[in-house]
Every structure is written in C-alpha cells, then in structure tokens.
Design a protein around this motif. Structure first.
Motif, PDB file in Angstrom:
ATOM      1  N   GLU A 167     -11.640   4.377   8.888  1.00 18.87           N
ATOM      2  CA  GLU A 167     -11.543   4.161   7.445  1.00 18.87           C
ATOM      3  C   GLU A 167     -10.188   4.700   6.997  1.00 18.87           C
ATOM      4  O   GLU A 167     -10.049   5.883   6.681  1.00 18.87           O
ATOM      5  CB  GLU A 167     -12.688   4.870   6.724  1.00 18.87           C
ATOM      6  N   ALA A 168      -9.200   3.819   6.999  1.00 15.43           N
ATOM      7  CA  ALA A 168      -7.840   4.255   6.707  1.00 15.43           C
ATOM      8  C   ALA A 168      -7.627   4.538   5.231  1.00 15.43           C
ATOM      9  O   ALA A 168      -6.906   5.467   4.869  1.00 15.43           O
ATOM     10  CB  ALA A 168      -6.849   3.200   7.194  1.00 15.43           C
ATOM     11  N   LEU A 169      -8.230   3.711   4.366  1.00 16.92           N
ATOM     12  CA  LEU A 169      -8.123   3.892   2.917  1.00 16.92           C
ATOM     13  C   LEU A 169      -9.499   3.737   2.311  1.00 16.92           C
ATOM     14  O   LEU A 169     -10.273   2.861   2.730  1.00 16.92           O
ATOM     15  CB  LEU A 169      -7.160   2.863   2.308  1.00 16.92           C
ATOM     16  N   ARG A 170      -9.796   4.547   1.289  1.00 18.80           N
ATOM     17  CA  ARG A 170     -11.141   4.526   0.703  1.00 18.80           C
ATOM     18  C   ARG A 170     -11.059   4.601  -0.814  1.00 18.80           C
ATOM     19  O   ARG A 170     -10.570   5.575  -1.367  1.00 18.80           O
ATOM     20  CB  ARG A 170     -11.973   5.696   1.230  1.00 18.80           C
ATOM     21  N   GLY A 171     -11.506   3.543  -1.471  1.00 24.03           N
ATOM     22  CA  GLY A 171     -11.636   3.552  -2.923  1.00 24.03           C
ATOM     23  C   GLY A 171     -10.341   3.770  -3.674  1.00 24.03           C
ATOM     24  O   GLY A 171     -10.312   4.509  -4.666  1.00 24.03           O
ATOM     25  N   ILE A 172      -9.256   3.142  -3.234  1.00 26.09           N
ATOM     26  CA  ILE A 172      -7.950   3.325  -3.878  1.00 26.09           C
ATOM     27  C   ILE A 172      -7.856   2.469  -5.135  1.00 26.09           C
ATOM     28  O   ILE A 172      -7.962   1.240  -5.071  1.00 26.09           O
ATOM     29  CB  ILE A 172      -6.794   2.958  -2.931  1.00 26.09           C
ATOM     30  N   THR A 173      -7.665   3.092  -6.272  1.00 23.49           N
ATOM     31  CA  THR A 173      -7.389   2.394  -7.530  1.00 23.49           C
ATOM     32  C   THR A 173      -6.053   2.896  -8.058  1.00 23.49           C
ATOM     33  O   THR A 173      -5.882   4.092  -8.305  1.00 23.49           O
ATOM     34  CB  THR A 173      -8.505   2.647  -8.561  1.00 23.49           C
TER      35      THR A 173
ATOM     36  N   ASP B 165     -10.268  -0.239  -6.440  1.00 17.71           N
ATOM     37  CA  ASP B 165     -11.326   0.189  -5.518  1.00 17.71           C
ATOM     38  C   ASP B 165     -11.126  -0.402  -4.123  1.00 17.71           C
ATOM     39  O   ASP B 165     -12.049  -0.914  -3.505  1.00 17.71           O
ATOM     40  CB  ASP B 165     -12.698  -0.196  -6.070  1.00 17.71           C
ATOM     41  N   VAL B 166      -9.901  -0.307  -3.624  1.00 19.71           N
ATOM     42  CA  VAL B 166      -9.548  -0.920  -2.343  1.00 19.71           C
ATOM     43  C   VAL B 166      -9.861   0.032  -1.185  1.00 19.71           C
ATOM     44  O   VAL B 166      -9.523   1.212  -1.223  1.00 19.71           O
ATOM     45  CB  VAL B 166      -8.060  -1.302  -2.311  1.00 19.71           C
ATOM     46  N   SER B 167     -10.497  -0.518  -0.172  1.00 17.22           N
ATOM     47  CA  SER B 167     -10.726   0.212   1.072  1.00 17.22           C
ATOM     48  C   SER B 167     -10.195  -0.621   2.233  1.00 17.22           C
ATOM     49  O   SER B 167     -10.124  -1.849   2.157  1.00 17.22           O
ATOM     50  CB  SER B 167     -12.222   0.495   1.275  1.00 17.22           C
ATOM     51  N   LEU B 168      -9.818   0.078   3.298  1.00 18.67           N
ATOM     52  CA  LEU B 168      -9.268  -0.595   4.474  1.00 18.67           C
ATOM     53  C   LEU B 168      -9.867   0.036   5.721  1.00 18.67           C
ATOM     54  O   LEU B 168      -9.771   1.244   5.921  1.00 18.67           O
ATOM     55  CB  LEU B 168      -7.743  -0.464   4.491  1.00 18.67           C
TER      56      LEU B 168
ATOM     57  N   LEU C  95      -1.267   2.356   3.440  1.00 17.03           N
ATOM     58  CA  LEU C  95      -1.145   1.903   2.056  1.00 17.03           C
ATOM     59  C   LEU C  95       0.046   0.956   1.913  1.00 17.03           C
ATOM     60  O   LEU C  95      -0.056  -0.096   1.268  1.00 17.03           O
ATOM     61  CB  LEU C  95      -0.990   3.095   1.118  1.00 17.03           C
ATOM     62  N   LEU C  96       1.181   1.316   2.514  1.00 18.05           N
ATOM     63  CA  LEU C  96       2.361   0.451   2.442  1.00 18.05           C
ATOM     64  C   LEU C  96       2.097  -0.896   3.109  1.00 18.05           C
ATOM     65  O   LEU C  96       2.477  -1.953   2.582  1.00 18.05           O
ATOM     66  CB  LEU C  96       3.553   1.128   3.110  1.00 18.05           C
ATOM     67  N   ARG C  97       1.454  -0.873   4.250  1.00 17.86           N
ATOM     68  CA  ARG C  97       1.181  -2.117   4.967  1.00 17.86           C
ATOM     69  C   ARG C  97       0.177  -2.985   4.219  1.00 17.86           C
ATOM     70  O   ARG C  97       0.258  -4.215   4.266  1.00 17.86           O
ATOM     71  CB  ARG C  97       0.693  -1.806   6.381  1.00 17.86           C
ATOM     72  N   LEU C  98      -0.748  -2.356   3.544  1.00 16.59           N
ATOM     73  CA  LEU C  98      -1.697  -3.104   2.716  1.00 16.59           C
ATOM     74  C   LEU C  98      -0.969  -3.792   1.570  1.00 16.59           C
ATOM     75  O   LEU C  98      -1.138  -4.996   1.342  1.00 16.59           O
ATOM     76  CB  LEU C  98      -2.765  -2.156   2.177  1.00 16.59           C
ATOM     77  N   ILE C  99      -0.139  -3.044   0.838  1.00 17.28           N
ATOM     78  CA  ILE C  99       0.605  -3.623  -0.286  1.00 17.28           C
ATOM     79  C   ILE C  99       1.534  -4.728   0.205  1.00 17.28           C
ATOM     80  O   ILE C  99       1.715  -5.756  -0.446  1.00 17.28           O
ATOM     81  CB  ILE C  99       1.403  -2.536  -1.022  1.00 17.28           C
ATOM     82  N   GLY C 100       2.115  -4.528   1.393  1.00 18.85           N
ATOM     83  CA  GLY C 100       3.044  -5.496   1.947  1.00 18.85           C
ATOM     84  C   GLY C 100       2.400  -6.748   2.502  1.00 18.85           C
ATOM     85  O   GLY C 100       3.099  -7.675   2.913  1.00 18.85           O
TER      86      GLY C 100
END
Length: 256
Positions: free
Chosen positions: A46-52, A6-9, A74-79
């Motif tokens: 809101e770049a990312l919303r509710g990512i599971t 449930d990740v948001s950015l 998404l890549l920058r978040l994971i990184g």
C-alpha cells in the motif's frame, strides 16, 4: 491544476518472494505491506492511502518524508505512470516527470537519434523533436560524440545528454525527485541554471526532496508523507521544522 481525491495506490506482489525482496520493495515504494490472511505471505504494497490534495496554478509544492514514505510513488501517480487503485486523480496541463530522465533512450543508437527517441517518448512530435536537436546538442557540449553510440559514452556524458533532452521544453506541471545535478562542476552550473528556468516557466512544481533548504527556498507549500498518508501540510518552513522534529522524537504520531 492537480486534484487528488481519496487516492490510494497498491502494488501487487505475485507469488512468494523472500523477506529481503519484500523489504526492498517496501523501501522503494513506501506505504504498508499487505498480507494474506491464510498464508501470511505479502501480497501487495500500500504505497499511498487516502491522499486528498489540490495543487493550484502557480504553486510550488514540496513533498517531505522519510525513505519509504511514498514520495516517489506520489510523483509517479501524478505523472501518469501508475493509475490510482482507488479514488480519483485529475490534472490539467502538460506534465514532465524528472523522476527518471533516461527512459526511452537506446544505448546502441547515437546521441543524436536518442534525442529524437527521448522526446517522442516524452510525448512530443517528430517535427518538434527534430527542431530541438541542434539546441540540445549545443547545451550538452558533446560535440562530435553526438553521432557515436551512447554505449560508448562515459556515465557523465550520458547524464549530460539525458538531462539536456529532458529539460529542453518547459511543461505546465514539472515533477522533480530531488534537485538534479549533472556532469562535471562546470556543467552542473548550467544544469542548475536550467532547472531555475524550468521553475520560473512551469505553472506548477511538485518537488520531492531530502534537501530541506530546497524545500524552503523553492516551494510555496509543503506536505509531509508518512506510511503513504499525508501527515501534515502547510508553510514550507513550518513543515521542515515538523519533519526535523520527527528525527528527534521518532515515536511522535504526527509524522512516523
């Protein structure tokens, strides 16, 4: 492993900015634009919303989406470049992000020194960096230019150096924003071979790409992002068909 729950950015936008700049930010990071209820000015993206999403050892995950869908975010978040605004992100293993493989380089320093700078910036020790220098110089084919300031390099030489450094070590988790090409035709063949070696040696690959053949050829699973959300997930061939259909039917709710 990679585990997002449930990740948001959100990217804050401080103060008033022009409509054109707002649109530029949206096109770069994707998602939706948030507005102040009183002023009507855009305050955040809101770049990312509710990512599971779970990515397991051995997976090659492709990420599809129109421009502004949130792929690079998404890549920058994971990184680890951006922390989640909400939700949780867990990773296990060393991570290498090739979304920008020139970070940490100094144009006034020599190519040799920049090898050290870049590797240390990527998290390696000075000892590890120094041991890698000769092999990186050989791969880059820069010869005597390696001791000249990087600002004197042509753009092709600079890219060759940056690519050679960034791809020298194979990580557990490799994050790629498009399949990288570097230098002239001859060097591009070496670059493609190096990328293939990284794919073989890395435990997990996350590849965001517009190249649909790359998604089908390299990935074991694919997700489609739309406005910062996961719109679909499944077999790469199936996801490519769904993604292609979104261009034919731009009003389809599945993707756009």
């Amino acid at each position: 492993m990679i585990k997002l729950c449930d990740v948001s950015l959100r990217y804050p936008i401080m103060g008033f900015v022009s409509h054109s700049f707002q649109r530029s930010i949206y096109n770069r990071v994707g998602g939706l634009l948030g507005r102040s209820s009183t002023m009507g000015h855009i305050e955040h993206v809101e770049a990312l919303r509710g990512i599971t999403l779970d990515v397991s050892d051995g997976e090659r995950l492709g990420v599809l989406g129109h421009n502004g869908a949130g792929k690079t975010s998404l890549l920058r978040l994971i990184g680890g470049i951006y922390p989640p605004s909400s939700g949780t992100l867990e990773t296990a293993g060393s991570i290498r992000s090739l979304t920008n493989y020139t970070l940490g380089m100094d144009s006034n320093a020599s190519g040799r020194k920049n090898i050290i700078f870049r590797l240390v910036f990527m998290g390696y020790s000075f000892g590890e960096a120094e041991k890698a220098v000769d092999a990186i110089i050989e791969f880059s084919e820069l010869g005597e230019f390696i001791d000249l300031p990087v600002r004197t390099y042509s753009s092709g030489m600079f890219v060759r150096l940056a690519f050679s450094v960034s791809t020298h070590f194979a990580p557990d988790i490799l994050l790629l924003d498009e399949i990288i090409g570097a230098g002239d035709i001859a060097f591009q063949k070496k670059a493609q071979k190096r990328i293939k070696e990284l794919f073989d040696q890395s435990r997990i690959i996350v590849l965001a790409a517009h190249d649909l053949n790359a998604i089908k050829n390299y990935c074991t699973r694919a997700v489609i992002l739309s406005q910062g959300r996961i719109a679909a997930v499944g077999d790469p061939d199936d996801m490519v068909k769904v993604y292609q259909a979104s261009f034919v039917q731009p009003n389809a709710n599945t993707v756009v």
